[in-house]
Design a protein around this motif. Structure first.
Motif, mmCIF file in Angstrom:
data_model
loop_
_atom_site.group_PDB
_atom_site.id
_atom_site.type_symbol
_atom_site.label_atom_id
_atom_site.label_comp_id
_atom_site.label_asym_id
_atom_site.label_seq_id
_atom_site.Cartn_x
_atom_site.Cartn_y
_atom_site.Cartn_z
ATOM 1 N N ALA A 7 -47.389 23.177 -37.483
ATOM 2 C CA ALA A 7 -48.154 22.154 -38.226
ATOM 3 C C ALA A 7 -47.191 21.081 -38.724
ATOM 4 N N PHE A 8 -47.742 19.908 -39.033
ATOM 5 C CA PHE A 8 -46.948 18.736 -39.421
ATOM 6 C C PHE A 8 -47.443 18.281 -40.787
ATOM 7 N N LEU A 9 -46.587 18.355 -41.805
ATOM 8 C CA LEU A 9 -47.021 18.108 -43.179
ATOM 9 C C LEU A 9 -46.385 16.833 -43.720
ATOM 10 N N LEU A 10 -47.068 15.722 -43.471
ATOM 11 C CA LEU A 10 -46.607 14.420 -43.954
ATOM 12 C C LEU A 10 -47.577 13.876 -45.008
ATOM 13 N N SER A 11 -48.880 13.841 -44.701
ATOM 14 C CA SER A 11 -49.873 13.207 -45.582
ATOM 15 C C SER A 11 -49.966 13.906 -46.927
ATOM 16 N N GLU A 12 -50.234 13.093 -47.937
ATOM 17 C CA GLU A 12 -50.417 13.612 -49.298
ATOM 18 C C GLU A 12 -51.638 12.932 -49.903
ATOM 19 N N HIS A 63 -37.793 5.401 -48.802
ATOM 20 C CA HIS A 63 -37.957 6.168 -47.545
ATOM 21 C C HIS A 63 -36.637 6.753 -47.053
ATOM 22 N N LYS A 64 -35.521 6.162 -47.473
ATOM 23 C CA LYS A 64 -34.208 6.674 -47.030
ATOM 24 C C LYS A 64 -33.827 7.971 -47.756
ATOM 25 N N GLY A 65 -34.652 8.365 -48.732
ATOM 26 C CA GLY A 65 -34.373 9.612 -49.451
ATOM 27 C C GLY A 65 -35.208 10.785 -48.954
ATOM 28 N N GLU A 103 -53.387 10.551 -37.478
ATOM 29 C CA GLU A 103 -52.124 10.110 -36.844
ATOM 30 C C GLU A 103 -52.018 8.574 -36.849
ATOM 31 N N GLY A 104 -52.480 7.983 -37.959
ATOM 32 C CA GLY A 104 -52.423 6.539 -38.121
ATOM 33 C C GLY A 104 -53.771 5.921 -37.795
ATOM 34 N N THR A 105 -54.402 5.308 -38.797
ATOM 35 C CA THR A 105 -55.710 4.669 -38.576
ATOM 36 C C THR A 105 -55.558 3.515 -37.576
ATOM 37 N N SER A 146 -48.447 -5.397 -34.345
ATOM 38 C CA SER A 146 -48.177 -6.782 -34.761
ATOM 39 C C SER A 146 -46.746 -6.935 -35.279
ATOM 40 N N ARG A 147 -46.209 -5.878 -35.907
ATOM 41 C CA ARG A 147 -44.806 -5.964 -36.357
ATOM 42 C C ARG A 147 -43.873 -6.043 -35.144
ATOM 43 N N ALA A 148 -44.227 -5.328 -34.085
ATOM 44 C CA ALA A 148 -43.400 -5.383 -32.865
ATOM 45 C C ALA A 148 -43.475 -6.776 -32.256
ATOM 46 N N ALA A 181 -50.496 9.524 -50.235
ATOM 47 C CA ALA A 181 -49.646 9.003 -49.152
ATOM 48 C C ALA A 181 -50.285 9.330 -47.809
ATOM 49 N N GLY A 182 -51.269 8.507 -47.424
ATOM 50 C CA GLY A 182 -51.917 8.656 -46.120
ATOM 51 C C GLY A 182 -51.332 7.610 -45.194
ATOM 52 N N SER A 183 -51.931 6.417 -45.212
ATOM 53 C CA SER A 183 -51.379 5.306 -44.409
ATOM 54 C C SER A 183 -49.994 4.907 -44.925
ATOM 55 N N ASP A 184 -49.831 4.937 -46.249
ATOM 56 C CA ASP A 184 -48.535 4.571 -46.852
ATOM 57 C C ASP A 184 -47.653 5.818 -46.897
ATOM 58 N N GLU A 216 -56.114 0.546 -38.169
ATOM 59 C CA GLU A 216 -55.476 -0.567 -38.885
ATOM 60 C C GLU A 216 -53.952 -0.390 -38.881
ATOM 61 N N ILE A 217 -53.495 0.858 -39.018
ATOM 62 C CA ILE A 217 -52.039 1.123 -38.956
ATOM 63 C C ILE A 217 -51.508 0.825 -37.550
ATOM 64 N N GLN A 218 -52.289 1.152 -36.529
ATOM 65 C CA GLN A 218 -51.818 0.853 -35.156
ATOM 66 C C GLN A 218 -51.652 -0.660 -34.991
ATOM 67 N N PHE A 255 -38.012 10.378 -42.922
ATOM 68 C CA PHE A 255 -39.085 9.405 -42.674
ATOM 69 C C PHE A 255 -39.002 8.870 -41.248
ATOM 70 N N LYS A 256 -37.780 8.570 -40.813
ATOM 71 C CA LYS A 256 -37.627 8.057 -39.446
ATOM 72 C C LYS A 256 -38.049 9.108 -38.435
ATOM 73 N N LEU A 257 -37.723 10.354 -38.732
ATOM 74 C CA LEU A 257 -38.124 11.443 -37.839
ATOM 75 C C LEU A 257 -39.644 11.480 -37.732
ATOM 76 N N ALA A 258 -40.321 11.376 -38.888
ATOM 77 C CA ALA A 258 -41.796 11.406 -38.871
ATOM 78 C C ALA A 258 -42.340 10.238 -38.052
ATOM 79 N N MET A 259 -41.773 9.061 -38.240
ATOM 80 C CA MET A 259 -42.241 7.867 -37.519
ATOM 81 C C MET A 259 -42.036 8.025 -36.009
ATOM 82 N N LYS A 260 -40.856 8.560 -35.651
ATOM 83 C CA LYS A 260 -40.561 8.737 -34.231
ATOM 84 C C LYS A 260 -41.524 9.759 -33.620
ATOM 85 N N LEU A 261 -41.785 10.824 -34.353
ATOM 86 C CA LEU A 261 -42.693 11.850 -33.810
ATOM 87 C C LEU A 261 -44.107 11.304 -33.657
#
Ligand code: CAA
Length: 397
Positions: A139-144, A195-197, A380-382, A391-393, A147-150, A384-386, A249-255
């Motif tokens: 299982a993957f435990l990121l959301s709180e 996020h760096k912490g 795995e990202g709404t 758009s950031r890319a 802290a969903g989209s953010d 709107e997050i996609q 955080f970077k690991l979560a983003m990459k995954l």
């Protein structure tokens, strides 16, 4: 071999790397998944959905077919197939039962891939064989709660206590929370660093101090196991941290870049399942003296559904191919998820419409597929997050 020179470059005529053919192995994986889904999963999917019943036996069977170690290297007991095979399998399973598909997707794309790609040798040897066989679920435990989209707004803390970390906090919407044995947990170690912490840890589900909230009574994917998870003074050995201090955080983003290919494939399967049922129904059901497929109102809906599905498939397979070929795939995977999940919503809504009153009752499956489609636009990202990722890319180009 003839070589031609065009615009100052040499080419071998009639050779090309662009290739839409599947390999024998990929077709075999697709057939295996399709046969299991249509023969076995379909039998009792309506009852499981109605009763929100976890598909225990099906998860075991799908694991025996190798689908819980499909991406994991044979060095760690996996099957070591490519991402094209993986998305083909997920599409077939999702045509029938998205609950099984999401358990499989989170396990493979996030938990297994996370440990294999970013874990050290000891972590891989300790955790991957059990996960790849399906004996253990990941299982993957990121959301709180806040802290969903953010996702970087992590409130769960992982205090560094010397030879262990002390975890405290709450995680939300966790797929396989109660059935998983192996958690990949993100938590904040240095709140002053943002996020760096954040760090990522492999945590055994049975560790003292972990408790599970009630089963979420969901609109769709009702038989997947979704709960919140509470950590109260949970001691996690130092060696369970994945990557360097602050890499979480970077690991979560990459995954999630890879996870989104899986969810896009799931949405594709939902759409394709609803489409196949609609074609069958439209060829059988008669109205105004002919099968309804002969009415343009229905035929044009089917044409649009087929076009959306095929376009989504091409985008998803491109994302999978890029991942297989070690090329950047984050933007395409966001596009694939955004597009395929919108197609799933549109196609399943039209499928219910084509079925008329029958579409609104459970027996015909399409109402369930419509409920399942909705979740793919959220987790795995709404959508709107996609759009934010894409758009950031674009802005960086
Ligand atoms: N790969 C590597 N690094 C990345 C990255 C990526 N894809 N995306 C961002 N980063 C890095 C950035 O480079 C930046 O690093 P530096 O400061 O060193 O430059 C850092 O991460 C922060 O980036 P951002 O400023 O872009 O971060 P942000 O706070 O604005 O958030 C976001 C970006 C894309 C919106 C992110 O928060 C996000 O993806 N949110 C959605 C979360 C999500 O998808 N949750 C799903 C939960 S899991 C689930 O649903 C599974 C299930 O059970 C079904």
């Amino acid at each position: 071999m003839t070589i031609v020179i065009l615009f100052g470059q040499t080419f071998k005529p009639k050779t090309t790397r662009m290739n839409f053919e599947y390999t024998e192995e990929q077709l075999m994986v697709q057939k295996t998944a399709r046969d299991y889904a249509q023969r076995e999963l379909k039998k009792d999917v309506i009852e499981r959905d109605t009763n929100a019943e976890y598909p225990t036996q099906h998860v075991k069977n799908v694991a025996e077919l190798g689908f819980f170690g499909i991406l994991t290297s044979p060095d760690f007991g996996g099957v070591g197939m490519d991402n094209i095979s993986y998305v083909l399998a997920l599409e077939e399973i999702s045509k029938v039962d998205s609950s099984v598909a999401v358990i499989m997707a989170v396990h493979n794309s996030l938990a297994c891939y996370g440990i294999e790609k970013y874990g050290n040798d000891e972590q891989k040897e300790k955790y991957l064989p059990g996960l790849a066989s399906g004996e253990k679920i990941g299982a993957f435990l990121l959301s709180e709660p806040e802290a969903g989209s953010d996702a970087s707004f992590q409130k769960t803390t992982a205090e560094d206590k010397g030879d262990y970390y002390l975890l405290n906090g709450v995680k939300n919407w966790i797929t396989s929370a109660n059935t998983a044995s192996t958690y990949l947990v993100m938590a904040q170690t240095h709140p002053d660093k943002g996020h760096k912490g954040i760090n990522a840890f492999v945590v055994d589900r049975n560790t003292e101090g972990i408790s599970i909230g009630p089963h979420e009574d969901k609109m769709g994917m009702r038989s997947s196991d979704t709960h919140s998870v509470m950590f109260t003074d949970v001691k996690v050995p130092k060696e369970n941290r994945i990557g360097d201090d602050g890499f979480g955080f970077k690991l979560a983003m990459k995954l999630l870049e890879g996870g989104r290919i899986g969810i896009a494939a799931q949405a594709l399967g939902i759409a394709a399942g609803a489409y196949e049922l609609s074609v069958k129904y439209a060829k059988e059901r008669k109205a105004f003296g002919t099968e309804i497929i002969n009415h343009q109102a229905i035929a044009f809906k089917l044409a649009e559904m087929a076009t959306g599905i095929e376009t989504a498939r091409i985008l998803i397979h491109k994302a999978a191919w890029l991942k297989d070929n070690n090329q950047p795939y984050g933007t395409i995977s966001a596009m694939a998820k955004l597009y395929a999940t919108d197609v799933a919503m549109k196609v399943t809504t039209e499928a219910v419409q084509i079925h008329g009153g029958y579409g609104y009752v459970k027996e015909y499956h399409v109402e369930r597929l419509m409920r399942e489609a909705k979740l793919t636009q959220i987790y795995e990202g709404t959508s709107e997050i996609q759009k934010m990722v894409i758009s950031r890319a674009i802005a960086k180009e």
